[in-house]
Motif scaffolding. Structure first.
Motif, PDB file in Angstrom:
ATOM      1  N   SER A 142       0.911  -1.210  -0.024  1.00 63.10           N
ATOM      2  CA  SER A 142       0.198  -0.060   0.025  1.00 63.10           C
ATOM      3  C   SER A 142       0.913   1.190   0.021  1.00 63.10           C
ATOM      4  O   SER A 142       2.079   0.970   0.237  1.00 63.10           O
ATOM      5  CB  SER A 142      -0.961  -0.085   1.340  1.00 63.10           C
ATOM      6  OG  SER A 142      -0.051   0.113   2.352  1.00 63.10           O
ATOM      7  N   GLN A 144       0.864   3.496   2.062  1.00 56.77           N
ATOM      8  CA  GLN A 144       1.230   3.729   3.580  1.00 56.77           C
ATOM      9  C   GLN A 144       2.490   3.161   3.812  1.00 56.77           C
ATOM     10  O   GLN A 144       3.437   3.326   4.415  1.00 56.77           O
ATOM     11  CB  GLN A 144       0.129   3.198   4.646  1.00 56.77           C
ATOM     12  CG  GLN A 144       0.457   3.415   5.936  1.00 56.77           C
ATOM     13  CD  GLN A 144      -0.528   3.114   7.103  1.00 56.77           C
ATOM     14  OE1 GLN A 144      -1.482   2.414   6.405  1.00 56.77           O
ATOM     15  NE2 GLN A 144      -0.166   3.229   8.279  1.00 56.77           N
ATOM     16  N   HIS A 200      -1.775  -1.413  18.829  1.00 54.89           N
ATOM     17  CA  HIS A 200      -1.078  -1.415  17.554  1.00 54.89           C
ATOM     18  C   HIS A 200       0.168  -1.948  17.443  1.00 54.89           C
ATOM     19  O   HIS A 200       0.719  -2.114  16.408  1.00 54.89           O
ATOM     20  CB  HIS A 200      -1.156   0.136  17.231  1.00 54.89           C
ATOM     21  CG  HIS A 200      -2.284   0.996  16.998  1.00 54.89           C
ATOM     22  ND1 HIS A 200      -2.838   0.762  15.863  1.00 54.89           N
ATOM     23  CD2 HIS A 200      -3.070   1.742  17.621  1.00 54.89           C
ATOM     24  CE1 HIS A 200      -3.919   1.603  15.716  1.00 54.89           C
ATOM     25  NE2 HIS A 200      -4.241   1.873  17.024  1.00 54.89           N
ATOM     26  N   PHE A 256      -0.111   6.579  10.920  1.00 58.68           N
ATOM     27  CA  PHE A 256      -1.600   6.703  10.778  1.00 58.68           C
ATOM     28  C   PHE A 256      -2.271   5.993   9.641  1.00 58.68           C
ATOM     29  O   PHE A 256      -1.518   5.507   8.314  1.00 58.68           O
ATOM     30  CB  PHE A 256      -1.863   8.348  10.560  1.00 58.68           C
ATOM     31  CG  PHE A 256      -1.492   9.286  11.583  1.00 58.68           C
ATOM     32  CD1 PHE A 256      -1.452   8.614  13.050  1.00 58.68           C
ATOM     33  CD2 PHE A 256      -0.895  10.364  11.626  1.00 58.68           C
ATOM     34  CE1 PHE A 256      -0.992   9.334  14.266  1.00 58.68           C
ATOM     35  CE2 PHE A 256      -0.588  10.880  12.730  1.00 58.68           C
ATOM     36  CZ  PHE A 256      -0.638  10.596  14.066  1.00 58.68           C
ATOM     37  N   PRO A 257      -3.481   5.765   9.690  1.00 59.88           N
ATOM     38  CA  PRO A 257      -4.036   5.028   8.341  1.00 59.88           C
ATOM     39  C   PRO A 257      -3.878   6.006   7.217  1.00 59.88           C
ATOM     40  O   PRO A 257      -3.879   5.490   5.974  1.00 59.88           O
ATOM     41  CB  PRO A 257      -5.412   5.004   8.853  1.00 59.88           C
ATOM     42  CG  PRO A 257      -5.610   5.196  10.146  1.00 59.88           C
ATOM     43  CD  PRO A 257      -4.571   5.848  10.741  1.00 59.88           C
ATOM     44  N   ARG A 258      -3.603   7.184   7.053  1.00 58.95           N
ATOM     45  CA  ARG A 258      -3.645   8.103   5.818  1.00 58.95           C
ATOM     46  C   ARG A 258      -2.634   9.253   6.242  1.00 58.95           C
ATOM     47  O   ARG A 258      -2.799   9.759   7.624  1.00 58.95           O
ATOM     48  CB  ARG A 258      -4.750   8.522   5.295  1.00 58.95           C
ATOM     49  CG  ARG A 258      -5.936   9.280   6.280  1.00 58.95           C
ATOM     50  CD  ARG A 258      -6.933  10.191   5.568  1.00 58.95           C
ATOM     51  NE  ARG A 258      -7.860  10.605   6.436  1.00 58.95           N
ATOM     52  CZ  ARG A 258      -7.483  11.753   7.017  1.00 58.95           C
ATOM     53  NH1 ARG A 258      -6.448  12.366   6.690  1.00 58.95           N
ATOM     54  NH2 ARG A 258      -8.401  12.378   7.945  1.00 58.95           N
ATOM     55  N   MET A 273      -8.059   7.184  16.470  1.00 59.65           N
ATOM     56  CA  MET A 273      -7.415   5.922  16.734  1.00 59.65           C
ATOM     57  C   MET A 273      -7.262   5.892  18.060  1.00 59.65           C
ATOM     58  O   MET A 273      -7.731   4.395  18.605  1.00 59.65           O
ATOM     59  CB  MET A 273      -5.848   6.371  16.351  1.00 59.65           C
ATOM     60  CG  MET A 273      -5.605   6.272  14.905  1.00 59.65           C
ATOM     61  SD  MET A 273      -3.945   6.279  14.494  1.00 59.65           S
ATOM     62  CE  MET A 273      -3.119   4.632  14.475  1.00 59.65           C
ATOM     63  N   SER A 276     -10.924   3.849  18.426  1.00 57.55           N
ATOM     64  CA  SER A 276     -10.984   2.509  18.000  1.00 57.55           C
ATOM     65  C   SER A 276     -10.309   1.797  19.045  1.00 57.55           C
ATOM     66  O   SER A 276     -10.829   0.569  19.201  1.00 57.55           O
ATOM     67  CB  SER A 276     -10.202   2.516  16.718  1.00 57.55           C
ATOM     68  OG  SER A 276      -8.914   3.078  16.877  1.00 57.55           O
TER      69      SER A 276
END
Length: 353
Positions: A142, A144, A200, A256-258, A273, A276
């Motif tokens: 990806s 990321q 994480h 981070f996710p993005r 985050m 979540s």
């Protein structure tokens, strides 16, 4: 030496009746030196067919990654190129890195096109340089994951360039902008950080390991780094009894996710985050016993802050406090449920049910 190599290359080309050699898909550097403008036109026109080994230009995430690195991270890229060049024997006292760009990537590394100009003979060459990742990327990978791989290469390039523990310039500026947020998290929200780390970085923890402390050491627009202190009680045995627990301190980096583009987006990303993380505790997807109970002093300080909540004017701190409160409720409820189950199992075993 440079003039001899140039003469040999020209002589071999004329003798063989061939066009100037292309760069092969390996680490050898192109030593043919015509005029810069003409050379670059020819070079770009007859790019050797490396697409078979690298990401195709049609890969949108690879294109986005290369465009971002070549513009937003150009200083880091130049540092990577200079360190790699020094490793390959380039004397930067007589060579100048005129330009550098990422032209292709694959799961094992990235390909840089560099233009080097000599101060001794005023000639320039274009070269292809392979820079490996420090760990192989999954295929497909990806955006990321590509960004994380480049960040690791850049950090090591700055450290390898004689700047121990140095950050690339862009990250230094971002961390300076986010310093207040990082200080707030470390001062008031240690429990959030410990459970955040557990969620994480769980793959890096042993089953018998407990997170005792988590301190945010870096924060930028792409992620954060935590310094974790953990205790491992795996030394217990029936024959020898309980051995001293082993304390370890290590670091974990979390992307981070993005990617964010402003400090306000980083706050929103942390809210997301942390939400979540609390949801994972509420749903039983996190083993709350893997985080050590809160020290008494920290629990008392949190109670005092809760009592002052109605007078708190900092909206950002209040928003984080609401996440912290939700997490604490979830942890308390989960630990009570675990205790009730353990009590029920003990009663059932003692009565032979």
């Amino acid at each position: 030496r440079r003039m001899i190599l140039h003469a040999i290359g020209a002589l071999a080309t004329a003798w063989a009746g061939l066009s100037p050699p292309r760069c092969c898909p390996c680490h050898h550097r192109h030593r043919h030196r015509p005029a810069l403008a003409n050379f670059l036109d020819d070079y770009k026109a007859e790019r050797w067919a490396r697409e078979a080994d690298y990401r195709q230009a049609s890969d949108p995430e690879a294109e986005q990654f290369m465009a971002d690195i070549n513009v937003a991270h150009i200083e880091e890229l130049r540092q990577v190129a200079r360190v790699k060049g020094a490793e390959d024997g380039i004397d930067w006292s007589v060579e100048d890195l005129s330009s550098v760009e990422v032209t292709a990537i694959d799961d094992e590394g990235m390909l840089l096109q560099e233009v080097l100009c000599s101060s001794s003979d005023q000639r320039c060459i274009a070269v292809d340089v392979r820079v490996p990742w420090y760990s192989r990327l999954p295929s497909p990978s990806s955006l990321q994951e590509m960004q994380s791989a480049f960040a690791a290469v850049a950090r090591r390039a700055y450290a390898g360039g004689g700047r121990d523990n140095a950050l690339p310039p862009e990250y230094e500026a971002q961390q300076a902008e986010l310093q207040g947020l990082m200080a707030l998290m470390n001062a008031d929200f240690g429990k959030l950080l410990r459970f955040y780390a557990l969620k994480h970085a769980t793959d890096a923890l042993a089953p018998t390991e407990q997170v005792e402390q988590a301190t945010m050491t870096q924060l930028n627009f792409e992620g954060l780094s935590l310094e974790l202190t953990t205790m491992d009680a795996s030394g217990y045995s029936l024959e020898l009894g309980e051995a001293p627990a082993q304390q370890q301190t290590w670091s974990a980096s979390i992307l981070f996710p993005r990617r964010c583009f402003a400090a306000a987006e980083v706050e929103d990303m942390l809210f997301y985050m942390f939400d979540s993380t609390a949801a994972a505790v509420e749903e039983g997807r996190i083993n709350v016993e893997a985080v050590a109970p809160e020290p008494a002093a920290e629990a008392l300080a949190n109670e005092q802050r809760e009592q002052q909540q109605q007078y708190e004017r900092d909206a950002r701190a209040a928003a984080f406090r609401s996440r912290d409160r939700r997490l604490r409720r979830a942890v308390r409820a989960r630990r009570i449920a675990n205790s009730n189950r353990a009590t029920a199992r003990y009663i059932a075993a003692s009565r032979g049910w």
